[in-house]
Design a protein around this motif. Structure first.
Motif, PDB file in Angstrom:
ATOM      1  N   UNK A   6       0.794  -0.928   0.086  1.00  0.00           N
ATOM      2  CA  UNK A   6      -0.030  -0.091   0.198  1.00  0.00           C
ATOM      3  C   UNK A   6       0.930   1.276  -0.031  1.00  0.00           C
ATOM      4  N   UNK A   7       0.394   2.252   0.246  1.00  0.00           N
ATOM      5  CA  UNK A   7       0.874   3.788   0.192  1.00  0.00           C
ATOM      6  C   UNK A   7       1.417   4.097   1.560  1.00  0.00           C
ATOM      7  N   UNK A   8       2.800   3.915   1.748  1.00  0.00           N
ATOM      8  CA  UNK A   8       3.370   3.994   3.212  1.00  0.00           C
ATOM      9  C   UNK A   8       4.256   5.461   2.801  1.00  0.00           C
ATOM     10  N   UNK A   9       4.332   6.284   4.005  1.00  0.00           N
ATOM     11  CA  UNK A   9       4.957   7.579   3.936  1.00  0.00           C
ATOM     12  C   UNK A   9       6.364   7.430   4.118  1.00  0.00           C
ATOM     13  N   UNK A  10       6.819   6.480   4.716  1.00  0.00           N
ATOM     14  CA  UNK A  10       8.235   6.076   5.123  1.00  0.00           C
ATOM     15  C   UNK A  10       8.624   4.730   4.660  1.00  0.00           C
ATOM     16  N   UNK A  11       9.486   4.383   3.963  1.00  0.00           N
ATOM     17  CA  UNK A  11       9.884   3.107   3.570  1.00  0.00           C
ATOM     18  C   UNK A  11      10.356   2.216   4.877  1.00  0.00           C
ATOM     19  N   UNK A  12       9.920   0.955   4.908  1.00  0.00           N
ATOM     20  CA  UNK A  12      10.072   0.025   5.965  1.00  0.00           C
ATOM     21  C   UNK A  12      11.281  -0.705   5.834  1.00  0.00           C
ATOM     22  N   UNK A  13      11.732  -1.673   6.824  1.00  0.00           N
ATOM     23  CA  UNK A  13      12.869  -2.443   6.694  1.00  0.00           C
ATOM     24  C   UNK A  13      12.641  -3.689   7.577  1.00  0.00           C
ATOM     25  N   UNK A  19      17.502 -15.059  16.046  1.00  0.00           N
ATOM     26  CA  UNK A  19      16.303 -15.546  16.000  1.00  0.00           C
ATOM     27  C   UNK A  19      15.180 -14.656  16.327  1.00  0.00           C
ATOM     28  N   UNK A  20      15.615 -13.234  16.181  1.00  0.00           N
ATOM     29  CA  UNK A  20      14.725 -12.340  16.434  1.00  0.00           C
ATOM     30  C   UNK A  20      14.530 -11.402  15.251  1.00  0.00           C
ATOM     31  N   UNK A  21      13.422 -11.362  14.566  1.00  0.00           N
ATOM     32  CA  UNK A  21      12.953 -10.221  13.545  1.00  0.00           C
ATOM     33  C   UNK A  21      12.894  -8.826  14.102  1.00  0.00           C
ATOM     34  N   UNK A  22      13.510  -7.915  13.518  1.00  0.00           N
ATOM     35  CA  UNK A  22      13.105  -6.366  13.958  1.00  0.00           C
ATOM     36  C   UNK A  22      12.426  -5.897  12.693  1.00  0.00           C
ATOM     37  N   UNK A  23      11.192  -5.429  12.772  1.00  0.00           N
ATOM     38  CA  UNK A  23      10.706  -5.011  11.633  1.00  0.00           C
ATOM     39  C   UNK A  23      10.367  -3.582  11.741  1.00  0.00           C
ATOM     40  N   UNK A  24      10.669  -2.680  10.869  1.00  0.00           N
ATOM     41  CA  UNK A  24      10.079  -1.335  11.126  1.00  0.00           C
ATOM     42  C   UNK A  24       9.218  -0.955   9.880  1.00  0.00           C
ATOM     43  N   UNK A  25       8.047  -0.134   9.863  1.00  0.00           N
ATOM     44  CA  UNK A  25       7.265   0.039   8.914  1.00  0.00           C
ATOM     45  C   UNK A  25       6.343   1.373   9.392  1.00  0.00           C
ATOM     46  N   UNK A  26       6.000   2.043   8.491  1.00  0.00           N
ATOM     47  CA  UNK A  26       5.166   3.205   8.676  1.00  0.00           C
ATOM     48  C   UNK A  26       3.527   2.652   8.150  1.00  0.00           C
ATOM     49  N   UNK A  27       2.718   3.453   7.459  1.00  0.00           N
ATOM     50  CA  UNK A  27       1.402   2.880   6.895  1.00  0.00           C
ATOM     51  C   UNK A  27       0.408   3.656   7.972  1.00  0.00           C
ATOM     52  N   UNK A 159       2.296   1.631  11.630  1.00  0.00           N
ATOM     53  CA  UNK A 159       2.760   2.308  12.714  1.00  0.00           C
ATOM     54  C   UNK A 159       1.320   3.284  12.978  1.00  0.00           C
ATOM     55  N   UNK A 160       0.405   3.147  12.114  1.00  0.00           N
ATOM     56  CA  UNK A 160      -0.957   3.735  12.123  1.00  0.00           C
ATOM     57  C   UNK A 160      -0.594   5.167  12.291  1.00  0.00           C
ATOM     58  N   UNK A 161       0.736   5.474  11.769  1.00  0.00           N
ATOM     59  CA  UNK A 161       1.032   6.691  11.560  1.00  0.00           C
ATOM     60  C   UNK A 161       1.834   7.132  10.196  1.00  0.00           C
ATOM     61  N   UNK A 162       1.342   7.275   9.298  1.00  0.00           N
ATOM     62  CA  UNK A 162       2.014   7.340   8.018  1.00  0.00           C
ATOM     63  C   UNK A 162       3.217   8.128   7.756  1.00  0.00           C
ATOM     64  N   UNK A 163       3.598   8.972   8.677  1.00  0.00           N
ATOM     65  CA  UNK A 163       4.758   9.896   8.608  1.00  0.00           C
ATOM     66  C   UNK A 163       5.679   9.386   9.437  1.00  0.00           C
ATOM     67  N   UNK A 164       5.384   8.157  10.278  1.00  0.00           N
ATOM     68  CA  UNK A 164       6.655   7.928  11.214  1.00  0.00           C
ATOM     69  C   UNK A 164       6.589   6.411  11.130  1.00  0.00           C
ATOM     70  N   UNK A 165       7.840   5.684  11.269  1.00  0.00           N
ATOM     71  CA  UNK A 165       8.278   4.339  11.349  1.00  0.00           C
ATOM     72  C   UNK A 165       7.853   3.775  12.903  1.00  0.00           C
ATOM     73  N   UNK A 166       7.480   2.662  12.791  1.00  0.00           N
ATOM     74  CA  UNK A 166       7.194   1.902  13.994  1.00  0.00           C
ATOM     75  C   UNK A 166       8.158   0.802  13.920  1.00  0.00           C
ATOM     76  N   UNK A 167       8.745   0.351  15.100  1.00  0.00           N
ATOM     77  CA  UNK A 167       9.584  -0.699  15.071  1.00  0.00           C
ATOM     78  C   UNK A 167       9.077  -1.741  16.193  1.00  0.00           C
ATOM     79  N   UNK A 168       8.923  -3.078  15.749  1.00  0.00           N
ATOM     80  CA  UNK A 168       8.380  -4.424  16.505  1.00  0.00           C
ATOM     81  C   UNK A 168       9.227  -5.299  16.214  1.00  0.00           C
ATOM     82  N   UNK A 169       9.578  -6.221  17.428  1.00  0.00           N
ATOM     83  CA  UNK A 169      10.389  -7.069  17.418  1.00  0.00           C
ATOM     84  C   UNK A 169       9.529  -8.738  17.661  1.00  0.00           C
ATOM     85  N   UNK A 170       9.785  -9.705  16.913  1.00  0.00           N
ATOM     86  CA  UNK A 170       9.066 -10.920  16.687  1.00  0.00           C
ATOM     87  C   UNK A 170      10.226 -12.083  17.058  1.00  0.00           C
TER      88      UNK A 170
END
Length: 172
Positions: A6-13, A19-27, A159-170
């Motif tokens: 979809x249309x994200x404001x900041x590219x994720x990674x 054994x840990x995924x660190x995911x960053x995303x906006x949207x 992130x529920x905030x399209x202008x800001x990256x959110x980071x989560x770990x799994x």
């Protein structure tokens, strides 16, 4: 694989270490008739189960979401099933029954990371579970969604905030 949907404001990674995924995303959200988020996925054919423990999800918004998802396609409006942990609204079970349809949800408040989530596909039946310990599971929702044999299964974060990256770990 990993990409923004979809249309994200900041590219994720995404990164993976010990054994840990660190995911960053906006949207703006995973919700409504179309989604905007970061997806770490692989194509799977047939019945499947994905389980993960959401170790942490950054509080960019009370409705930021980190969890496990099965999607019919990689388009923003794809049919999907999703169970996620939020920083302010507990664990949410969400589905979109057909491409472009509005999403529905059922949230259980008072739960926060670290928390386990599991999504099971059996034919066209999708069932979401949650667990505090990864041993005892509670079904949170089930839905019938017609999808092709091959689907996209993985970790999803918005992130529920399209202008800001959110980071989560799994993990797990």
């Amino acid at each position: 694989a990993s990409r923004d949907i979809g249309s994200v404001g900041v590219a994720g990674s995404v990164s993976f270490s010990n054994g840990v995924f660190t995911v960053s995303g906006s949207g703006g959200d995973i919700w409504g008739a179309a989604d905007a988020f970061r997806f770490v996925y692989l194509p799977v054919t047939g019945n499947c189960t994905i389980t993960a423990r959401v170790l942490d999800v950054q509080n960019t918004d009370a409705w930021a979401k980190a969890g496990v998802m099965i999607r019919a396609s990689l388009t923003a409006n794809a049919a999907n099933a999703f169970i996620a942990v939020t920083p302010g609204n507990g664990v949410t079970w969400q589905t979109r029954s057909t491409a472009g349809a509005n999403s529905g949800n059922s949230a259980v408040g008072g739960l926060s990371a670290p928390y386990w989530v599991r999504l099971v596909r059996s034919g066209n039946t999708f069932t979401g579970y949650r667990s505090a310990d990864g041993v005892s599971w509670t079904q949170q929702g089930t839905a019938t969604i017609t999808m092709a044999s091959t689907v996209y299964v993985g970790l999803a974060l918005t992130s529920h905030n399209n202008s800001s990256l959110c980071t989560a770990t799994f993990d797990n």
